[in-house]
Design a protein around this motif. Sequence first.
Motif, PDB file in Angstrom:
ATOM      1  N   LEU A 109       0.794  -1.228   0.000  1.00 16.16           N
ATOM      2  CA  LEU A 109       0.000   0.000   0.000  1.00 16.16           C
ATOM      3  C   LEU A 109       0.825   1.277   0.000  1.00 16.16           C
ATOM      4  N   PHE A 110       1.885   1.323   0.795  1.00 21.34           N
ATOM      5  CA  PHE A 110       2.603   2.585   0.899  1.00 21.34           C
ATOM      6  C   PHE A 110       3.257   2.988  -0.418  1.00 21.34           C
ATOM      7  N   PRO A 111       3.921   2.082  -1.125  1.00 19.28           N
ATOM      8  CA  PRO A 111       4.442   2.488  -2.435  1.00 19.28           C
ATOM      9  C   PRO A 111       3.318   2.891  -3.396  1.00 19.28           C
ATOM     10  N   ALA A 112       2.167   2.217  -3.304  1.00 10.65           N
ATOM     11  CA  ALA A 112       1.047   2.572  -4.172  1.00 10.65           C
ATOM     12  C   ALA A 112       0.517   3.959  -3.835  1.00 10.65           C
ATOM     13  N   MET A 113       0.390   4.253  -2.542  1.00 14.97           N
ATOM     14  CA  MET A 113      -0.137   5.555  -2.126  1.00 14.97           C
ATOM     15  C   MET A 113       0.836   6.676  -2.458  1.00 14.97           C
ATOM     16  N   SER A 114       2.119   6.384  -2.407  1.00 12.13           N
ATOM     17  CA  SER A 114       3.089   7.445  -2.642  1.00 12.13           C
ATOM     18  C   SER A 114       3.233   7.773  -4.127  1.00 12.13           C
ATOM     19  N   GLN A 115       2.714   6.922  -5.013  1.00  9.31           N
ATOM     20  CA  GLN A 115       2.773   7.219  -6.443  1.00  9.31           C
ATOM     21  C   GLN A 115       1.766   8.321  -6.753  1.00  9.31           C
ATOM     22  N   GLY A 116       2.244   9.388  -7.280  1.00 10.85           N
ATOM     23  CA  GLY A 116       1.353  10.462  -7.668  1.00 10.85           C
ATOM     24  C   GLY A 116       0.921  11.352  -6.517  1.00 10.85           C
ATOM     25  N   LEU A 117       1.333  11.054  -5.304  1.00  9.71           N
ATOM     26  CA  LEU A 117       0.979  11.913  -4.180  1.00  9.71           C
ATOM     27  C   LEU A 117       2.056  12.969  -3.981  1.00  9.71           C
ATOM     28  N   LYS A 118       1.616  14.110  -3.541  1.00  6.44           N
ATOM     29  CA  LYS A 118       2.565  15.184  -3.231  1.00  6.44           C
ATOM     30  C   LYS A 118       3.329  14.808  -1.960  1.00  6.44           C
ATOM     31  N   PRO A 119       4.543  15.282  -1.826  1.00  4.33           N
ATOM     32  CA  PRO A 119       5.339  14.960  -0.633  1.00  4.33           C
ATOM     33  C   PRO A 119       4.625  15.285   0.676  1.00  4.33           C
ATOM     34  N   GLU A 120       3.813  16.326   0.681  1.00  3.20           N
ATOM     35  CA  GLU A 120       3.076  16.685   1.897  1.00  3.20           C
ATOM     36  C   GLU A 120       2.095  15.570   2.274  1.00  3.20           C
ATOM     37  N   ARG A 121       1.428  14.999   1.272  1.00  2.00           N
ATOM     38  CA  ARG A 121       0.453  13.931   1.529  1.00  2.00           C
ATOM     39  C   ARG A 121       1.168  12.674   2.031  1.00  2.00           C
ATOM     40  N   VAL A 122       2.303  12.342   1.441  1.00  2.00           N
ATOM     41  CA  VAL A 122       3.088  11.195   1.900  1.00  2.00           C
ATOM     42  C   VAL A 122       3.491  11.400   3.352  1.00  2.00           C
ATOM     43  N   ALA A 123       3.886  12.628   3.708  1.00  2.00           N
ATOM     44  CA  ALA A 123       4.266  12.930   5.098  1.00  2.00           C
ATOM     45  C   ALA A 123       3.075  12.752   6.034  1.00  2.00           C
ATOM     46  N   GLN A 124       1.871  13.169   5.589  1.00  2.00           N
ATOM     47  CA  GLN A 124       0.666  12.995   6.408  1.00  2.00           C
ATOM     48  C   GLN A 124       0.367  11.510   6.618  1.00  2.00           C
ATOM     49  N   ILE A 125       0.529  10.707   5.576  1.00  2.00           N
ATOM     50  CA  ILE A 125       0.282   9.261   5.679  1.00  2.00           C
ATOM     51  C   ILE A 125       1.280   8.635   6.640  1.00  2.00           C
ATOM     52  N   ARG A 126       2.551   9.016   6.495  1.00  2.00           N
ATOM     53  CA  ARG A 126       3.582   8.496   7.398  1.00  2.00           C
ATOM     54  C   ARG A 126       3.233   8.796   8.849  1.00  2.00           C
ATOM     55  N   GLU A 127       2.815  10.023   9.098  1.00  2.00           N
ATOM     56  CA  GLU A 127       2.488  10.425  10.466  1.00  2.00           C
ATOM     57  C   GLU A 127       1.246   9.702  10.978  1.00  2.00           C
ATOM     58  N   ALA A 128       0.218   9.602  10.143  1.00  2.00           N
ATOM     59  CA  ALA A 128      -1.036   8.966  10.563  1.00  2.00           C
ATOM     60  C   ALA A 128      -0.834   7.493  10.898  1.00  2.00           C
ATOM     61  N   LEU A 129       0.011   6.816  10.142  1.00  2.00           N
ATOM     62  CA  LEU A 129       0.242   5.387  10.360  1.00  2.00           C
ATOM     63  C   LEU A 129       1.472   5.108  11.205  1.00  2.00           C
ATOM     64  N   ASP A 130       2.129   6.171  11.668  1.00  2.00           N
ATOM     65  CA  ASP A 130       3.341   6.037  12.453  1.00  2.00           C
ATOM     66  C   ASP A 130       4.399   5.267  11.655  1.00  2.00           C
ATOM     67  N   LEU A 131       4.477   5.580  10.381  1.00  2.00           N
ATOM     68  CA  LEU A 131       5.458   4.932   9.511  1.00  2.00           C
ATOM     69  C   LEU A 131       6.731   5.753   9.462  1.00  2.00           C
ATOM     70  N   LYS A 132       7.818   5.098   9.714  1.00  2.00           N
ATOM     71  CA  LYS A 132       9.107   5.762   9.624  1.00  2.00           C
ATOM     72  C   LYS A 132       9.890   5.070   8.517  1.00  2.00           C
ATOM     73  N   ILE A 133       9.406   5.273   7.300  1.00  2.00           N
ATOM     74  CA  ILE A 133      10.031   4.637   6.141  1.00  2.00           C
ATOM     75  C   ILE A 133      10.849   5.696   5.415  1.00  2.00           C
ATOM     76  N   ASP A 134      12.115   5.431   5.292  1.00  2.00           N
ATOM     77  CA  ASP A 134      13.029   6.339   4.649  1.00  2.00           C
ATOM     78  C   ASP A 134      12.717   6.447   3.154  1.00  2.00           C
ATOM     79  N   ARG A 135      13.010   7.600   2.592  1.00  2.00           N
ATOM     80  CA  ARG A 135      12.806   7.832   1.162  1.00  2.00           C
ATOM     81  C   ARG A 135      13.579   6.806   0.326  1.00  2.00           C
ATOM     82  N   ARG A 136      14.775   6.426   0.790  1.00  2.00           N
ATOM     83  CA  ARG A 136      15.589   5.448   0.054  1.00  2.00           C
ATOM     84  C   ARG A 136      14.933   4.066   0.058  1.00  2.00           C
ATOM     85  N   THR A 137      14.255   3.719   1.165  1.00  2.00           N
ATOM     86  CA  THR A 137      13.529   2.448   1.230  1.00  2.00           C
ATOM     87  C   THR A 137      12.393   2.446   0.216  1.00  2.00           C
ATOM     88  N   LEU A 138      11.667   3.555   0.169  1.00  2.00           N
ATOM     89  CA  LEU A 138      10.592   3.671  -0.822  1.00  2.00           C
ATOM     90  C   LEU A 138      11.127   3.538  -2.250  1.00  2.00           C
TER      91      LEU A 138
END
Length: 183
Positions: free
Chosen positions: A83-112
Amino acid sequence: MENVDADLVQIVKAEGCRDCTEGKLHRSDYKRKPRGLKFWPKDPEKTKRFSLCCDQEGCRKRHTPPSVRFLGRRVYGGVVAVLFPAMSQGLKPERVAQIREALDLKIDRRTLERWRQWWLGLFVESSFWKEARARCMPPVGQKSLPLSLCLSFAVDERRDRLLELLEFLSPLTTPAGWQELVM
């Protein structure tokens, strides 16, 4: 999801040992420390990777059934790795940051980026995908994986479709499935 994995264990157990054909399979689960979601069970029993082992001396081969909770040998749960790679496709960096915070995801940009390379490279070239993509109607856009796969399964419309997508990907979670997909 744990119930689906338990059902998959029973199917593999009923088939018996693939190697010696005489052995019975017994549970031999192993610990996993999945990362990615703050609501992942803290109970160590609930985060074990279900596995089986042959009881015959001289064989003792491990049989790891498919899983919907773990995507192969990845440290993150299958839900996150899809899901996270799918959600991050086409999303603005701000939205990805909101998703990370909401799900308590600490996934590095390099991992993505590694996940993106995996989906667009090794996954697309795998024998699993070459065979499985024929079951997707309409055809899935390979350049926009995993988002196009999520849309094909209508994950955005019904949450239970996510489980169907993870079941579809479950053959990748066995040792035979991940051999050609290891980065």
